[in-house]
Design an enzyme around this catalytic site. Structure first.
Site, PDB file in Angstrom:
ATOM      1  CG  ASP A 161      -2.293   0.587   0.943  1.00 14.79           C
ATOM      2  OD1 ASP A 161      -2.328   1.800   0.670  1.00 14.79           O
ATOM      3  OD2 ASP A 161      -3.304  -0.122   0.998  1.00 14.79           O
ATOM      4  CG  HIS A 237      -5.235   3.788   0.713  1.00 13.06           C
ATOM      5  ND1 HIS A 237      -4.901   2.473   0.477  1.00 13.06           N
ATOM      6  CD2 HIS A 237      -6.493   3.940   0.236  1.00 13.06           C
ATOM      7  CE1 HIS A 237      -5.909   1.862  -0.122  1.00 13.06           C
ATOM      8  NE2 HIS A 237      -6.894   2.725  -0.282  1.00 13.06           N
ATOM      9  CB  SER A 568      -9.075   0.349  -0.606  1.00 11.21           C
ATOM     10  OG  SER A 568      -8.490   0.498  -1.866  1.00 11.21           O
TER      11      SER A 568
END
Length: 788
Positions: A161, A237, A568
């Site tokens: 990520d 994220h 996600s």
């Protein structure tokens, strides 16, 4: 992209391979990055059997020299330059090969060299809680998923990520066991990150920037403000997904007071290894492959990838190729299905050895109503902090909607709003074009006092909330129509926002998220995808303290947690649950773990009613096997196991040729010999997908079940036949004597006369029910399609 991908796959039905090939060529051509010197970045895959004996026997350094020898022979260097200056990565585990900067002529020269399997352009891919673990039934009860798995202790989840913010309380290592002795990873130092940032929770961290740097040279000072050249997360994220999978317990977690509770990851006892492969401009396949390559060697048990693109053939898909090698080594690979729903056949990461996860909703809401001047109240949702501190809302404000203006004012693009017109007013902004939180910042900069974010028809009632920088709420399409009608009906429309705090269990859930990508699989319709769904809407998880909770650079507020939506977010839920199953059953294969999650998944919501997809009951192309249920997944009774060789036979049955199969698997096989005597080969998948094409009206499939529950067990089959299809199962009873005993059964599907003219898709289910007190129910969804 954190919450949604803007691109939408427009093909509603599976096209012929010629169309796929044409689309793929255009997609790859448009994605090949060109640097200032006329080079493109390519991934060069080599034949592992062509490795010189000296390189194979003496380790990675000589393999690197072997890789460089291909560049020496194929590159046209000026002034006697060094070929190593073109090399970005040397791969050894995810595949055998390297990434390098090449001209088109050099690519042609490389392709002509013996030992080169394929040369593929580097592709840019996109990035596809305080309550979700409770929603999924994870608790401290004896016999539950946490107690049976010891909270996931001993497992290692590798997260590919945007990196990690190690100071987050979700990564504290209080009460964590020692780092597993088999761990071979490192804590790579870099900008604002050193080895002391790792601990018994965050046991490893690496970063991969070569593909990113080639495609985005650091020519401006602004770049340094956007990234850390280290595993440190500059965008949030990766921190969010890592903590969702395996974050430690954090009491008093909230987003500026909203959604307060104790935050925990799905596998709070598992270790985390962060692989930073994504940057502000996306995730390049060369960097992703390098991260997978290291993760396999480092010793991770689960790989979690909340990223992807469009569906493409498996032999062109770096994630599919790398994940096959990971699966061979016993690593469970979990990927996001993508955010291009509700378009049919938009599901990405379709390889049958990948666990593909769609997104669902929670029953937690953050109501923020719009009270119109005519007395009508419209339901909306928001995570603006006023939602917690001011239940009576603000004062009544004049409404304004800049439709028909210039520069996209209806979308509230930055610089598009007239300060003179909107100052002190409540601005209505349409969804689309720019980010939801960005619209609020544009309104605030122009002097607006509040915002109503209005869903368009394509967004329907989808309700992904944001931590806005000004008083704001999001309303559904039905409400936005009423709002605009009211505004057109009066000379001075006014409204007031009324906040309702955090509300739990007042709505039906789970339901399918509108944005979650749908099946059937575009390139492999014989396997039902997505495999399952997991929470992915309005998920609260860890967040870097250098990024405001809205994710905007202008947001100076600080919070250790924020809310995000997308597949996600669903992916790490499933990754953490996979870690629980692996911890409870260390010897199980990746396929057995996926089977356990799929065959125990829920098909009804918490009210016992069918899971919904908008206004209709959800179909198999939306939910796959259903909504993940961790308590049942750790004790499934029976599993459908698959060995790597079975995947190869499956590729043969799909018509992949020898070269394509070798590209994916690094195995040199003859499909004719492999399928000899098993012309009706069926992959032993937990779901069943049947297609009646070319006039066929009957087909037979076979499955094998392994007993992992109780000895001396008897299971009886229960079938809900798809409409228009007769289903016959033989035998109807499976009697298992011992643990790990395997039993087979066959299913004959017959299409009834005249059905083809009436329907194109139907679905049903097949379930093996345990006869004893344990009452295992091992369910397989069935999809049936009729075609030309």
């Amino acid at each position: 992209m954190l919450a949604r991908q803007h691109e939408v796959w427009q093909q509603h039905q599976s096209p012929p391979m010629a169309i796929i090939a044409s689309f793929l060529f255009l997609f790859l051509w448009c994605s090949v990055p060109l640097d200032a010197h006329g080079f493109h970045t390519y991934i060069v895959q080599l034949h592992p059997h062509s490795i010189p004996a000296s390189a194979s026997a003496t380790g990675l350094q000589n393999k690197l020299h072997w890789h460089l020898s291909f560049l020496d022979r194929a590159t046209f260097l000026e002034g006697g330059g060094d070929a190593s200056s073109r090399l970005l990565y040397s791969y050894h585990s995810a595949l055998e090969g390297f990434a390098a900067r090449l001209t088109e002529d050099e690519v042609a020269a490389l392709r002509a060299l013996p030992g080169v399997i394929a040369v593929r352009p580097d592709i840019r891919l996109e990035l596809h809680t305080t309550y979700s673990y409770t929603f999924l039934g994870l608790n401290f009860a004896p016999g539950g998923a946490w107690s049976r798995s010891r909270f996931g202790q001993g497992t290692i989840i590798g997260v590919l990520d945007t990196g990690v913010w190690p100071e987050s309380p979700s990564f504290r290592d209080d009460r964590m066991p020692p780092v597993p002795t088999r761990w071979r990873g490192v804590c790579q130092e870099g900008e604002h990150f050193n080895s002391s940032n790792c601990n018994r929770k965050l046991i490893g961290a690496r970063f991969y920037a070569k593909g990113h740097r080639i495609n985005y040279p650091e020519k401006s000072s602004s770049v340094s403000l956007l990234e850390y050249v280290s595993p440190r997360d500059a965008h949030g994220h990766g921190t969010h997904t890592s903590s969702t999978a395996a974050g430690a317990a954090v009491q008093g977690a909230s987003v500026l007071g909203l959604g307060a509770g104790e935050a925990r990851g799905m596998a709070p006892g598992a270790h985390i290894a962060a692989y930073k492969v994504c940057w502000f401009n996306g995730c390049y396949s060369s960097d992703i492959l390098a991260g997978m390559d290291d993760a396999i060697r480092d010793g991770v048990d689960v790989l979690s990838l909340s990223l992807g693109g469009f569906p493409i053939p498996l032999f062109e898909d770096s994630i599919a190729i790398g994940s096959f090698r990971a699966t061979e080594r016993g690593v469970v690979v979990v990927c996001a299905a993508g955010n291009n729903g509700p378009v049919p056949s938009s599901v990405a990461n379709e390889a049958p050895w990948i666990t593909t996860v769609g997104a669902s909703t929670l029953d937690r809401r953050f109501p923020a109503f719009v009270r119109l001047g005519n007395g009508r109240i419209l339901y909306g949702e928001s995570m603006f902090p006023g939602n917690h501190f001011s239940k009576n809302g603000g004062k009544e404000l004049e409404l304004i909607y800049e439709a028909g203006g210039q520069k996209g004012a209806e979308f509230c693009l930055k610089g598009s709003l007239s300060k003179a017109r909107i100052s002190g007013k409540m601005v209505v902004c349409d969804r689309g074009v720019n980010g939801r939180a960005e619209k609020g910042e544009a309104v605030k900069e122009a002097g607006g006092a509040a915002m109503v974010l209005a869903n368009s028809e394509i967004n329907q009632q989808e309700d992904s909330v944001d931590v806005h920088v000004l008083p704001a709420t999001l309303v559904g399409y039905a409400q936005s129509t009423i709002l605009k009608s009211y505004m057109n009906s009066t000379f001075r429309p006014v409204a007031k926002l009324v906040y309702g705090g955090t509300r739990i269990r007042l709505s039906r859930a789970p339901a399918v998220a509108l944005f979650s990508s749908r099946g059937p699989s575009l390139t492999n319709p014989s396997v039902l995808k997505p495999d399952l769904i997991a929470p992915g809407v309005n998920i609260i998880a860890a967040w870097p303290s250098n990024v405001g909770p809205s994710g905007l650079q202008e947001d100076r507020r600080k919070s250790n947690f924020t809310v995000l939506s997308g597949t996600s977010m669903a992916c790490p839920h499933a990754s953490g649950i996979a870690a629980l199953v692996r911890s409870a059953h260390p010897s199980w294969s990746p396929a057995a773990i996926r089977s356990a999650m799929m065959t125990t998944a829920d098909v009804v919501d918490h009210l016992g009613k069918p899971i919904m997809d908008g206004e209709e009951p959800a179909g198999v192309f939306s939910v796959g096997a259903g909504h993940v249920n961790p308590a049942r997944a750790v004790d499934p009774g029976l599993v459908y196991d698959v060995q790597p060789e079975d995947y190869i036979a499956h590729l043969c049955s799909l018509g992949y040729n020898q070269a394509e199969i070798f590209t994916i698997t690094h195995r040199n096989i003859s499909c004719g010999k492999l399928l000899l005597g098993q012309k009706q080969f069926n992959l032993n998948y937990p779901s069943i997908s049947v297609s009646f094409t070319q006039g066929r009206t009957s087909t037979t499939i076979q499955r094998k079940l392994t007993n992992v529950g109780l000895p001396d067990s008897i299971y009886t089959v229960q079938v809900t036949a798809p409409p228009g299809v007769t289903v016959t199962v033989t035998p109807k009873i499976l009697a298992f004597g011992g643990i790990n005993e395997i039993k087979s059964y066959t299913v004959v599907f017959e299409s009834k006369k005249g059905v083809r003219e009436e329907a194109s898709v139907a679905e049903g289910q097949l379930m093996w029910v345990h006869s004893g007190r344990k009452k295992y129910k091992v369910r397989s969804p069935i999809s049936v399609t009729w075609g030309a």
